[in-house]
Motif scaffolding. Structure first.
Motif, mmCIF file in Angstrom:
data_model
loop_
_atom_site.group_PDB
_atom_site.id
_atom_site.type_symbol
_atom_site.label_atom_id
_atom_site.label_comp_id
_atom_site.label_asym_id
_atom_site.label_seq_id
_atom_site.Cartn_x
_atom_site.Cartn_y
_atom_site.Cartn_z
ATOM 1 N N ASP A 45 -3.862 -2.437 -0.349
ATOM 2 C CA ASP A 45 -3.485 -1.162 -0.968
ATOM 3 C C ASP A 45 -3.804 -0.044 0.015
ATOM 4 O O ASP A 45 -4.965 0.311 0.200
ATOM 5 N N TRP A 47 2.532 -3.118 6.783
ATOM 6 C CA TRP A 47 2.964 -2.724 5.447
ATOM 7 C C TRP A 47 1.773 -2.672 4.505
ATOM 8 O O TRP A 47 0.743 -3.304 4.719
ATOM 9 N N ASN A 89 0.608 -1.381 0.115
ATOM 10 C CA ASN A 89 1.016 -1.144 -1.272
ATOM 11 C C ASN A 89 0.436 0.155 -1.809
ATOM 12 O O ASN A 89 -0.489 0.735 -1.236
ATOM 13 N N PHE A 91 8.759 1.926 1.161
ATOM 14 C CA PHE A 91 7.751 1.018 1.693
ATOM 15 C C PHE A 91 8.326 0.237 2.865
ATOM 16 O O PHE A 91 9.516 -0.053 2.902
ATOM 17 N N GLY A 136 6.014 -4.180 1.031
ATOM 18 C CA GLY A 136 5.156 -3.281 0.260
ATOM 19 C C GLY A 136 5.811 -2.820 -1.029
ATOM 20 O O GLY A 136 7.029 -2.744 -1.138
ATOM 21 N N ALA A 137 4.977 -2.495 -2.032
ATOM 22 C CA ALA A 137 5.508 -2.116 -3.340
ATOM 23 C C ALA A 137 4.491 -1.278 -4.097
ATOM 24 O O ALA A 137 3.299 -1.257 -3.773
ATOM 25 N N ALA A 138 4.992 -0.585 -5.129
ATOM 26 C CA ALA A 138 4.128 0.143 -6.055
ATOM 27 C C ALA A 138 3.879 -0.730 -7.274
ATOM 28 O O ALA A 138 4.761 -1.469 -7.715
ATOM 29 N N ARG A 139 2.672 -0.628 -7.808
ATOM 30 C CA ARG A 139 2.385 -1.365 -9.045
ATOM 31 C C ARG A 139 1.464 -0.531 -9.933
ATOM 32 O O ARG A 139 0.591 0.186 -9.427
#
Length: 448
Positions: free
Chosen positions: A123, A149, A151, A164, A168-171
């Protein structure tokens, strides 16, 4: 959403964090003792370059660092033309990106900085509350090399354009912030403790030249400044003298609100005095409700602000060092304000029996002999800004991190000024404890 589903578990976690933060710091013959900040604050932890690339650096990736570079106990707001923030970012409340005219704001990995980013796949940004990327703004996390990368974890809601690199991603993950909830208290305690130390040096002012003169021998140089540095209409040229090699330098800004540092000193280039001091230099705002760092500099050194109801505003083209704020952070400016990831490797005092604050004498209107000031500005890319109050204050004693993770630097004689001599009858005992301490310190170094 996921709120309220597990109140009992949440209470247990909060209680555990509170217990950890409240744990007393164990010291050995502790008058004048010093400690580095412990992970996840302070020195680099990871694949750390030695030395870090001189700021600002736009070359290839230089390593990784899992230490928090920017911690905000309240809300983090990006306004103006702020451009980017490098390294691991944690904000307990909200993240808002609302640049003038919109545009891109980079987080985690940046175009110009140390090029030491959080480890891939971690993160890079953790937000306890909401993420609001206002219309026409974009936030990119990770970047450049797709292998770098990361998050974004957020607690409540997310809106706007997030980009991203790699996978990579948002959660949404309200629990992601929980390990960090006690850090505002740690920062408040450290900031208060620094401000309680007796000054070892003085500040003199002639025109725009601000000269900090140390005592020439203490390995922790303390300056307690009861006025602003520079003004709304003039930027200060800053020079340090009488600072021993390897000494930690702490500048406590203890003047009345609002507190201001406005300077053009700090280029980041080789030979710049403040660039050389950067890893051991701390600018501390212990009580300010409003503190501002501005001017045309690549501002060198780490920054700590201990008022959980306060707001720190950073608007210099660059800030090279950790930024640890118990309250709110506003990143703004007109020329691409950037925060770059550089560790703080200095030793801070521990409190409980520290002397009361002693402001450096008000600047005399006469110069102090010293090297000529560094001046220079390093422009940078774009974006940043706005906050609100938060977190609970504390005092003095620093909570105990895992002892094995402290990483003392330098010999015992350099761990602080004003150490008291042991009582004669206890000499043998202290010698034995010292030997154990050296062994533990060496093991601790190897872990980093």
């Amino acid at each position: 959403m996921r709120h309220g589903a597990r109140p009992k578990n949440r209470m247990v976690r909060y209680a555990a964090v509170a217990a950890l933060v409240a744990a007393p710091l164990v010291t050995v013959a502790s008058i004048g003792q010093a400690d580095q900040l412990a992970p996840p604050l302070g020195p680099c932890v990871g694949d750390c370059p030695n030395p870090f690339p001189i700021p600002p650096h736009n070359g290839p990736a230089a390593g990784t660092d899992n230490t928090i570079n920017v911690f905000v106990g309240g809300s983090y707001t990006v306004e103006g033309r702020a451009a980017e923030v490098e390294g691991k970012v944690v904000t307990v409340k909200d993240l808002t990106v609302n640049k003038d005219g919109g545009g891109l704001f980079n987080m985690g990995v940046v175009g110009v900085g140390s090029q030491v980013a959080p480890p891939p796949g971690t993160d890079h940004v953790t937000v306890g509350g909401a993420v609001d990327v206002v219309t026409n703004n974009r936030v990119q996390i990770g970047g450049g090399d797709p292998a770098r990368w990361g998050n974004l974890a957020y607690g409540t809601t997310e809106s706007g354009t997030l980009e991203f690199s790699g996978p990579g991603a948002a959660r949404q993950d309200p629990e992601a912030i929980e390990p960090y909830l006690g850090l505002g208290t740690v920062i408040k305690g450290d900031s208060t403790c620094m401000a309680e130390q007796t000054a070892t040096g003085t500040l003199s002012v002639e025109g725009n030249l601000y000269t900090f003169t140390g005592d020439g021998h203490s390995m922790r140089q303390i300056f307690n400044v009861d006025r602003n540095i520079g003004s709304d209409t003039a930027a200060a040229d800053i020079v340090f003298a009488g600072i021993p090699a390897g000494a930690t330098v702490i500048v406590n800004m203890v003047g009345p609100d609002p507190v201001l540092i406005r300077t053009n000193t700090g280029s980041g280039f080789p030979g710049d005095q403040l660039t050389d001091m950067q890893p051991l230099l701390m600018w501390n705002f212990p009580a300010a409700t409003s503190a501002t760092i501005s001017g045309g500099a690549q501002f060198q050194g780490s920054i700590m602000a201990g008022n959980s109801a306060g707001t720190l505003t950073v608007s210099t083209p660059g800030a090279n060092g950790r930024v640890y704020v118990a309250g709110n952070l506003l990143q703004t400016g007109t020329a691409g304000t950037e925060i770059h990831a550089y560790p703080f490797n200095g030793d801070l005092p521990t409190c409980g029996q520290s002397p009361s604050p002693s402001p450096s004498p008000s600047p005399s209107e006469s110069p102090s002999p010293s090297p000529s000031p560094s001046q220079s500005e390093s422009p940078s890319p774009s974006p940043s800004e706005t906050p609100e109050p938060t977190e609970e204050p504390t005092h003095g004693e620093r909570p105990a991190p895992e002892p094995s993770r402290h990483k003392p630097t330098g010999p015992l004689a350099e761990t602080g000024s004003g150490l008291v001599a042991p009582v004669a009858g206890a000499a043998a005992v202290l010698l034995g404890l010292g030997a154990v301490g050296v062994v533990l310190a060496r093991r601790s170094r190897r872990r980093h």
